[in-house]
Write an enzyme that holds these catalytic residues in place. Structure first.
Site, PDB file in Angstrom:
ATOM      1  CE1 TYR A  58      -5.060  14.937 -34.747  1.00  0.00           C
ATOM      2  CE2 TYR A  58      -5.771  17.196 -34.386  1.00  0.00           C
ATOM      3  CZ  TYR A  58      -5.348  16.197 -35.240  1.00  0.00           C
ATOM      4  OH  TYR A  58      -5.205  16.477 -36.570  1.00  0.00           O
ATOM      5  CG  HIS A 136      -8.561  12.195 -38.615  1.00  0.00           C
ATOM      6  ND1 HIS A 136      -8.389  12.347 -37.262  1.00  0.00           N
ATOM      7  CD2 HIS A 136      -7.435  12.705 -39.165  1.00  0.00           C
ATOM      8  CE1 HIS A 136      -7.227  12.931 -37.011  1.00  0.00           C
ATOM      9  NE2 HIS A 136      -6.621  13.145 -38.160  1.00  0.00           N
ATOM     10  CB  SER A 216       2.592  18.507 -40.904  1.00  0.00           C
ATOM     11  OG  SER A 216       3.950  18.438 -40.522  1.00  0.00           O
ATOM     12  N   PRO A 217       2.195  22.093 -41.916  1.00  0.00           N
ATOM     13  CG  PRO A 217       1.304  24.209 -41.462  1.00  0.00           C
ATOM     14  CD  PRO A 217       1.185  22.762 -41.074  1.00  0.00           C
ATOM     15  CG  LEU A 218       5.404  25.702 -39.993  1.00  0.00           C
ATOM     16  CD1 LEU A 218       5.509  26.377 -38.635  1.00  0.00           C
ATOM     17  CD2 LEU A 218       5.914  26.623 -41.093  1.00  0.00           C
ATOM     18  N   GLY A 219       6.438  21.195 -41.643  1.00  0.00           N
ATOM     19  CA  GLY A 219       7.227  19.973 -41.617  1.00  0.00           C
ATOM     20  C   GLY A 219       8.520  20.128 -42.401  1.00  0.00           C
TER      21      GLY A 219
END
Length: 295
Positions: A58, A136, A216-219
């Site tokens: 990252y 990863h 990315s749970p709010l993607g």
């Protein structure tokens, strides 16, 4: 905030806030002053968020290219030390992804790379043992069974307390669990209202007692117009409860299974405070049924 567990009787159980913090977008390229990021960390802890998720790949790849490797780990370690909150955070990291010279993404699942990645993360994070180290992403050039044997060696070294996987399918989870046993404690896959194909992985984690960490749970939940067009039921339920649609999304994910611990990203204190509040939302079965159908 309500808490959920990572781990088991063999490696120990760690309680963390039911909402975590994904650190992928943390950087200092000029748009995010360090004090803003420190404020986000403070707000997260004040709201009960204790699981912080980083990775050695990252960082601002577009600006630094391959030199970005480890930038995010170094940044978060420095912030935690400056704020004096190391002991309040369960810090997870990952290895096996790489950054290319043009700022793109690559994978390297070779034995030597993964062993070196753990050592490099230990150094950058300034710890003697990584609480949760996750592989990863599978490398098509290396057999997954070979990768799992390397993970077993990494765990046996004592340099990591727990092992996790990321971006894997049910067969890979079962293979790894068969080799690693209780050392394997988590799976991190993409999951959101707009991306539901990891439901089988949640079911396997539920069966095996592994934490499932949706990235990315709010993607797919952008501005109000986009939300209403793509996921109208989430907007409707949010209006019914007088909360944000993002909170409804996270509450819906938490309701999928007690092993689910979403890790939304945030760069501002207000964002993580909003996400953390989702842990207190109780959706009715009728609302869950409606949300399940809104795909």
């Amino acid at each position: 905030m309500q808490t959920r567990e990572i781990g088991n009787g063999t490696v120990g159980r760690i309680e963390v806030g039911a909402i975590g913090l994904g650190l992928m977008t943390f950087d200092q390229t000029g748009t995010q002053p360090r004090e803003q990021l420190a404020g986000t960390v403070r707000a997260a802890l004040e709201a009960g968020v204790t699981l912080f998720d980083t990775a050695d790949a990252y960082g601002p790849g577009e600006e630094l290219g391959a030199d970005t490797q480890g930038a995010n780990e170094t940044l978060i370690a420095g912030l935690l030390d400056e704020l004096g909150v190391r002991d309040q955070v369960v810090l997870a990291t990952k290895g096996g992804h790489t950054r290319t010279a043009d700022g793109g993404w690559g994978v390297d699942g070779s034995h030597d790379h993964l062993i070196a990645a753990v050592d490099d993360s230990l150094r950058r994070l300034g710890v003697d043992q990584i609480t949760l180290w996750q592989h990863h992403r599978p490398d098509p050039a290396v057999g997954f069974d070979e990768i799992v044997e390397t993970l077993k060696e990494i765990y046996a070294s004592g340099k990591v307390r727990m092992i996790g996987l990321s971006n894997v399918d049910p067969a890979q989870i079962r293979l790894a669990h068969g080799v690693l046993g209780d050392a394997l404690v988590s799976v991190q896959n993409q999951f959101s209202p707009a991306f539901r194909s990891s439901r089988p992985e949640i079911d396997v984690c539920d069966e095996l007692g592994l934490a499932f960490l949706p990235w990315s749970p709010l993607g797919g939940l952008g501005d109000a117009k986009e939300l209403a067009a793509k996921h109208p039921t989430f907007a409707e339920v949010a209006q019914e409860l007088s909360v944000s649609a993002q909170q409804v999304a996270l509450a819906w994910e938490l309701a999928q299974s007690p092993v689910v611990i979403p890790i939304p990203g945030a760069k501002r204190a207000s964002s993580i405070s909003d996400s953390a509040a989702a842990a207190e939302i109780q959706l009715t079965q009728e609302q869950l049924n409606r949300l399940d159908k809104d795909s």
